[in-house]
Design a protein around this motif. Structure first.
Motif, PDB file in Angstrom:
ATOM      1  N   LYS A   1      47.289  40.698  38.104  1.00  0.00           N
ATOM      2  CA  LYS A   1      48.305  41.435  37.067  1.00  0.00           C
ATOM      3  C   LYS A   1      48.557  40.709  35.691  1.00  0.00           C
ATOM      4  CE  LYS A   1      53.202  42.936  37.168  1.00  0.00           C
ATOM      5  NZ  LYS A   1      54.441  43.014  37.719  1.00  0.00           N
ATOM      6  N   ALA A   2      48.380  39.474  35.670  1.00  0.00           N
ATOM      7  CA  ALA A   2      48.762  38.780  34.427  1.00  0.00           C
ATOM      8  C   ALA A   2      47.450  38.979  33.526  1.00  0.00           C
ATOM      9  CB  ALA A   2      48.569  37.276  34.905  1.00  0.00           C
ATOM     10  N   PHE A   3      46.381  38.933  34.290  1.00  0.00           N
ATOM     11  CA  PHE A   3      45.060  39.240  33.449  1.00  0.00           C
ATOM     12  C   PHE A   3      44.919  40.655  32.985  1.00  0.00           C
ATOM     13  CE2 PHE A   3      40.686  41.492  33.159  1.00  0.00           C
ATOM     14  CZ  PHE A   3      40.105  40.433  32.392  1.00  0.00           C
ATOM     15  N   TYR A   4      45.488  41.734  33.627  1.00  0.00           N
ATOM     16  CA  TYR A   4      45.405  43.074  33.174  1.00  0.00           C
ATOM     17  C   TYR A   4      46.596  43.366  32.043  1.00  0.00           C
ATOM     18  CZ  TYR A   4      41.730  44.575  36.219  1.00  0.00           C
ATOM     19  OH  TYR A   4      40.394  44.689  36.815  1.00  0.00           O
ATOM     20  N   VAL A   5      48.003  42.618  32.410  1.00  0.00           N
ATOM     21  CA  VAL A   5      48.969  42.835  31.341  1.00  0.00           C
ATOM     22  C   VAL A   5      48.546  41.841  30.189  1.00  0.00           C
ATOM     23  CG1 VAL A   5      51.213  42.751  31.135  1.00  0.00           C
ATOM     24  CG2 VAL A   5      50.223  43.855  33.162  1.00  0.00           C
TER      25      VAL A   5
END
Length: 125
Positions: A22-26
């Motif tokens: 989630k951190a990567f995508y956001v």
């Protein structure tokens, strides 16, 4: 069937660590975090949408039997591959060089689990 409208609006992307993905995508790819629901101890559903896209991805736990990193060929379309390359690089995303093909200009990248993405600038004759 021709009178039925069908829209692809959600694609599951298998990941091993939901918070890391989630951190990567956001934070790095700039996707919008639409939903993050811990439905039960076994099921977590996270929906993320690329800016301007009608299709989202779903990551989480308990949603699929697919192996993390097994999805390849997901594609994002941008106006300018060079600008996308520069912006992604500036956000710490490991991207390959811009590659030119007769059908478009591409930048390739993977998420932390190895799911493969292509960022395409469509080239019109």
């Amino acid at each position: 069937m021709s009178d039925i409208t069908m829209r692809l609006e959600l694609v599951q992307v298998p990941v091993s660590d939901v918070d890391r993905a989630k951190a990567f995508y956001v934070e790095q790819l700039g996707f919008n975090a639409d939903h993050d629901h811990q439905v039960s101890d076994e099921l977590r559903f996270v929906q993320l949408t690329p800016p301007g896209s009608a299709c989202s991805i779903a990551i989480g736990t308990g949603m699929s039997e697919m192996a993390p990193g097994s999805v390849q060929g997901l594609q994002l379309v941008v106006e300018d591959a060079d600008a996308a390359h520069a912006a992604l690089s500036a956000r710490g995303v490991e991207v390959g060089d811009v590659q030119d093909f007769p059908w478009g200009r591409f930048v390739f990248l993977s998420d932390p689990d190895g799911n493969g993405w292509a960022v395409q600038q469509i080239v019109r004759p």
